[in-house]
Design a protein around this motif. Structure first.
Motif, PDB file in Angstrom:
ATOM      1  N   VAL A  57     -11.140  26.597 -13.077  1.00  0.00           N
ATOM      2  CA  VAL A  57     -11.759  25.896 -11.776  1.00  0.00           C
ATOM      3  C   VAL A  57     -10.764  24.724 -11.659  1.00  0.00           C
ATOM      4  N   LEU A  58     -10.147  23.731 -12.594  1.00  0.00           N
ATOM      5  CA  LEU A  58      -9.617  22.979 -12.114  1.00  0.00           C
ATOM      6  C   LEU A  58      -8.251  23.302 -11.349  1.00  0.00           C
ATOM      7  N   ILE A  59      -7.627  24.211 -11.980  1.00  0.00           N
ATOM      8  CA  ILE A  59      -6.318  24.857 -11.484  1.00  0.00           C
ATOM      9  C   ILE A  59      -6.447  25.476  -9.871  1.00  0.00           C
ATOM     10  N   VAL A  60      -7.591  26.047  -9.552  1.00  0.00           N
ATOM     11  CA  VAL A  60      -8.111  26.476  -8.430  1.00  0.00           C
ATOM     12  C   VAL A  60      -8.326  25.444  -7.478  1.00  0.00           C
ATOM     13  N   THR A  61      -8.950  24.321  -7.914  1.00  0.00           N
ATOM     14  CA  THR A  61      -9.238  23.178  -7.030  1.00  0.00           C
ATOM     15  C   THR A  61      -7.878  22.522  -6.575  1.00  0.00           C
ATOM     16  N   LEU A  62      -6.837  22.209  -7.477  1.00  0.00           N
ATOM     17  CA  LEU A  62      -5.642  21.823  -7.364  1.00  0.00           C
ATOM     18  C   LEU A  62      -4.836  22.677  -6.281  1.00  0.00           C
ATOM     19  N   LEU A  64      -5.982  24.798  -4.143  1.00  0.00           N
ATOM     20  CA  LEU A  64      -6.912  24.644  -2.729  1.00  0.00           C
ATOM     21  C   LEU A  64      -6.400  23.298  -2.072  1.00  0.00           C
ATOM     22  N   GLY A  65      -6.619  22.378  -2.932  1.00  0.00           N
ATOM     23  CA  GLY A  65      -6.291  20.797  -2.286  1.00  0.00           C
ATOM     24  C   GLY A  65      -4.962  20.805  -1.760  1.00  0.00           C
ATOM     25  N   THR A  66      -4.068  21.111  -2.543  1.00  0.00           N
ATOM     26  CA  THR A  66      -2.741  21.147  -2.067  1.00  0.00           C
ATOM     27  C   THR A  66      -2.300  21.955  -0.755  1.00  0.00           C
ATOM     28  N   VAL A  67      -2.863  23.243  -0.686  1.00  0.00           N
ATOM     29  CA  VAL A  67      -2.765  23.931   0.505  1.00  0.00           C
ATOM     30  C   VAL A  67      -3.432  23.337   1.613  1.00  0.00           C
ATOM     31  N   ALA A  68      -4.353  22.899   1.384  1.00  0.00           N
ATOM     32  CA  ALA A  68      -5.305  22.158   2.702  1.00  0.00           C
ATOM     33  C   ALA A  68      -4.732  21.034   3.090  1.00  0.00           C
ATOM     34  N   GLY A  69      -4.157  20.176   2.003  1.00  0.00           N
ATOM     35  CA  GLY A  69      -3.471  19.042   2.187  1.00  0.00           C
ATOM     36  C   GLY A  69      -2.080  19.239   3.071  1.00  0.00           C
ATOM     37  N   TYR A  70      -1.251  20.338   2.577  1.00  0.00           N
ATOM     38  CA  TYR A  70      -0.145  20.664   3.589  1.00  0.00           C
ATOM     39  C   TYR A  70      -0.384  20.953   4.803  1.00  0.00           C
ATOM     40  N   PHE A  71      -1.296  21.956   5.132  1.00  0.00           N
ATOM     41  CA  PHE A  71      -1.731  22.086   6.656  1.00  0.00           C
ATOM     42  C   PHE A  71      -2.307  21.050   7.292  1.00  0.00           C
ATOM     43  N   MET A  72      -2.990  20.094   6.625  1.00  0.00           N
ATOM     44  CA  MET A  72      -3.634  18.966   7.434  1.00  0.00           C
ATOM     45  C   MET A  72      -2.548  17.861   7.737  1.00  0.00           C
ATOM     46  N   ASP A  73      -1.467  17.766   6.891  1.00  0.00           N
ATOM     47  CA  ASP A  73      -0.365  16.875   7.267  1.00  0.00           C
ATOM     48  C   ASP A  73       0.547  17.424   8.545  1.00  0.00           C
ATOM     49  N   LYS A 309       8.048   5.524  11.540  1.00  0.00           N
ATOM     50  CA  LYS A 309       6.900   6.341  11.150  1.00  0.00           C
ATOM     51  C   LYS A 309       6.353   5.975  10.091  1.00  0.00           C
ATOM     52  N   GLN A 310       5.046   5.991   9.840  1.00  0.00           N
ATOM     53  CA  GLN A 310       4.045   5.488   8.832  1.00  0.00           C
ATOM     54  C   GLN A 310       4.194   6.425   7.633  1.00  0.00           C
ATOM     55  N   ASP A 311       4.881   6.157   6.582  1.00  0.00           N
ATOM     56  CA  ASP A 311       4.696   7.054   5.609  1.00  0.00           C
ATOM     57  C   ASP A 311       4.127   6.390   4.201  1.00  0.00           C
ATOM     58  N   GLY A 312       4.164   6.788   3.105  1.00  0.00           N
ATOM     59  CA  GLY A 312       3.469   6.268   1.793  1.00  0.00           C
ATOM     60  C   GLY A 312       2.603   7.341   1.369  1.00  0.00           C
ATOM     61  N   PHE A 313       2.501   6.850  -0.042  1.00  0.00           N
ATOM     62  CA  PHE A 313       1.548   7.980  -0.695  1.00  0.00           C
ATOM     63  C   PHE A 313       0.162   8.165  -0.038  1.00  0.00           C
ATOM     64  N   TRP A 314      -0.448   7.230   0.216  1.00  0.00           N
ATOM     65  CA  TRP A 314      -2.086   7.259   0.788  1.00  0.00           C
ATOM     66  C   TRP A 314      -1.896   7.828   2.040  1.00  0.00           C
ATOM     67  N   ASN A 315      -0.759   7.919   2.713  1.00  0.00           N
ATOM     68  CA  ASN A 315      -1.027   8.792   4.258  1.00  0.00           C
ATOM     69  C   ASN A 315      -0.584   9.965   4.248  1.00  0.00           C
ATOM     70  N   ASN A 316      -0.341  10.719   2.887  1.00  0.00           N
ATOM     71  CA  ASN A 316       0.091  12.167   2.783  1.00  0.00           C
ATOM     72  C   ASN A 316      -1.167  12.764   2.487  1.00  0.00           C
ATOM     73  N   TYR A 317      -1.636  13.637   3.199  1.00  0.00           N
ATOM     74  CA  TYR A 317      -2.857  14.549   2.539  1.00  0.00           C
ATOM     75  C   TYR A 317      -2.288  15.554   1.595  1.00  0.00           C
ATOM     76  N   LEU A 318      -1.000  15.765   1.515  1.00  0.00           N
ATOM     77  CA  LEU A 318      -0.468  16.842   0.393  1.00  0.00           C
ATOM     78  C   LEU A 318      -0.825  16.173  -0.961  1.00  0.00           C
ATOM     79  N   PHE A 319      -0.838  15.034  -0.875  1.00  0.00           N
ATOM     80  CA  PHE A 319      -1.030  14.288  -2.430  1.00  0.00           C
ATOM     81  C   PHE A 319      -2.535  13.633  -2.330  1.00  0.00           C
ATOM     82  N   VAL A 320      -2.987  13.008  -1.446  1.00  0.00           N
ATOM     83  CA  VAL A 320      -4.312  12.623  -1.481  1.00  0.00           C
ATOM     84  C   VAL A 320      -5.481  13.483  -1.530  1.00  0.00           C
ATOM     85  N   LEU A 321      -5.292  14.484  -0.743  1.00  0.00           N
ATOM     86  CA  LEU A 321      -6.512  15.517  -0.805  1.00  0.00           C
ATOM     87  C   LEU A 321      -6.708  16.244  -1.922  1.00  0.00           C
ATOM     88  N   PRO A 322      -5.555  16.709  -2.954  1.00  0.00           N
ATOM     89  CA  PRO A 322      -5.853  17.283  -4.317  1.00  0.00           C
ATOM     90  C   PRO A 322      -6.270  16.333  -5.233  1.00  0.00           C
TER      91      PRO A 322
END
Length: 347
Positions: A57-62, A64-73, A309-322
């Motif tokens: 369950v945890l791996i699938v969640t991770l 899904l979160g990474t893929v969704a964050g990538y497309f949201m970015d 360009k506004q960068d940073g950890f909290w501005n990237n869905y690829l890291f925040v969403l998972p």
């Protein structure tokens, strides 16, 4: 003499009990430390068992979160940050903060029409502004200078009751000399366009204009006074030189030399030179103040032509969403296991 063996035995019994208590205390202490490590190890094992049980369950969640964050970015609108450093004069810092808060409220409420009128830009440009804020821009050295200027205005009794640490604890962001205005926008050039409107909103205030006009008049008056004093000092220096030359041209009457009068003359000339240096330093400070107070709002550093360009950890869905999804699934599974444990415990 007959009671001596009995006293010796009592002392040996007391020492034995003391050593026994000390040994028991040491054992209890080490047992306490061992129990802490056991409980800590037990918690680690429980956590590992939890991960093992819910690994899929945890791996699938991770994933899904990474893929969704990538497309949201990829789909999100890029934001750019632009910063300008200013120095408010004539107590205009409060007005600066009020104006920036007003612009920010309009941006948050997406009132592009009112924002475009306030910043003198098109509605389309105003709609790209996401956030406007201001904060103090000062380091420890600047705070020390501010503290030094602050205590110069106080009487001796108040200065003794105040120290630098107390000043820092009560330091207000508006007390700083420099302030940084930041604009976050999806248009990387809009900050440079709105800069004149921000400055003009402060400079076009009648009260601040009056304060500046009075300050300019005071500076001119001080300048004229210092210049007149310099002329008087120069005249006195020339007069002393003329007197000394005439005294030297007089024929010597006798062989006596009056060292007292000679030394007094030198002291007066030295005092005039020192007075001239003081007046020159005052003139330099006056010119510095004139330069610093030449505008109601001094621009130390302009907005750049293009924002960054506004960068940073909290501005990237690829890291925040998972991480957010993992946190939620952890809470859900944890509550589920806790509920199961409570049901078993009640039975």
């Amino acid at each position: 003499m007959a009671n001596q063996p009995s006293n010796t035995n009592n002392d040996e019994i007391d020492l034995g009990q003391l050593f026994h208590l000390i040994g028991k205390g040491i054992d209890n202490f080490f047992n306490f430390i061992a129990n802490i490590f056991k409980q800590f190890f037990h918690l680690i094992v429980l956590f590992l068992l939890f991960l093992q049980k819910n690994f899929i369950v945890l791996i699938v969640t991770l994933i899904l979160g990474t893929v969704a964050g990538y497309f949201m970015d990829k789909l999100k609108t890029e934001k750019f940050v632009s910063r300008m450093v200013v120095e408010p004069n004539f107590n205009s810092v409060q007005q600066l903060y009020n104006n920036i808060d007003f612009y920010n409220d309009l941006a948050k409420s997406k009132d592009s029409i009112a924002l475009s009128q306030s910043l003198e830009v098109t509605v389309g440009q105003a709609s790209t502004i996401k956030k406007v804020f201001v904060d103090s821009y000062s380091d420890e050295n600047q705070k020390v200078k501010l503290f030094d200027n602050f205590i110069r205005e106080l009487d001796t009794t108040t200065v003794k009751a105040l120290d630098f640490q107390s000043y820092l604890e009560n330091f207000n962001s508006m007390d700083a000399r420099f302030h940084q205005i930041s604009v976050i926008s999806s248009n990387n050039t809009v900050a440079k366009i709105i800069q004149p409107a921000i400055i003009e909103s402060i400079s076009d205030n009648d009260y601040f204009k009056l304060q500046k006009r009075i300050n300019d008049n005071n500076l001119k008056l001080q300048d004229s006074i210092i210049m007149n004093q310099l002329v008087e000092v120069d005249s006195l220096q020339k007069l002393y030189k003329t007197v000394l030359v005439k005294e030297a041209d007089k024929p010597m009457q006798g062989t006596n030399i009056n060292l007292a009068e000679n030394g007094e003359s030198q002291n007066k000339e030295l005092a005039l030179i020192q007075e001239r240096n003081v007046l020159k330093n005052q003139l330099v400070k006056l010119n510095e103040e004139r330069a610093n107070k030449s505008a109601i709002l001094n621009v130390i550093s302009d907005f750049p032509a293009r924002g960054v360009k506004q960068d940073g950890f909290w501005n990237n869905y690829l890291f925040v969403l998972p991480l957010a999804m993992l946190s939620l699934i952890f809470c859900f599974l944890g509550i589920k296991d806790l509920n199961k444990f409570l049901k078993n415990y009640s039975k």
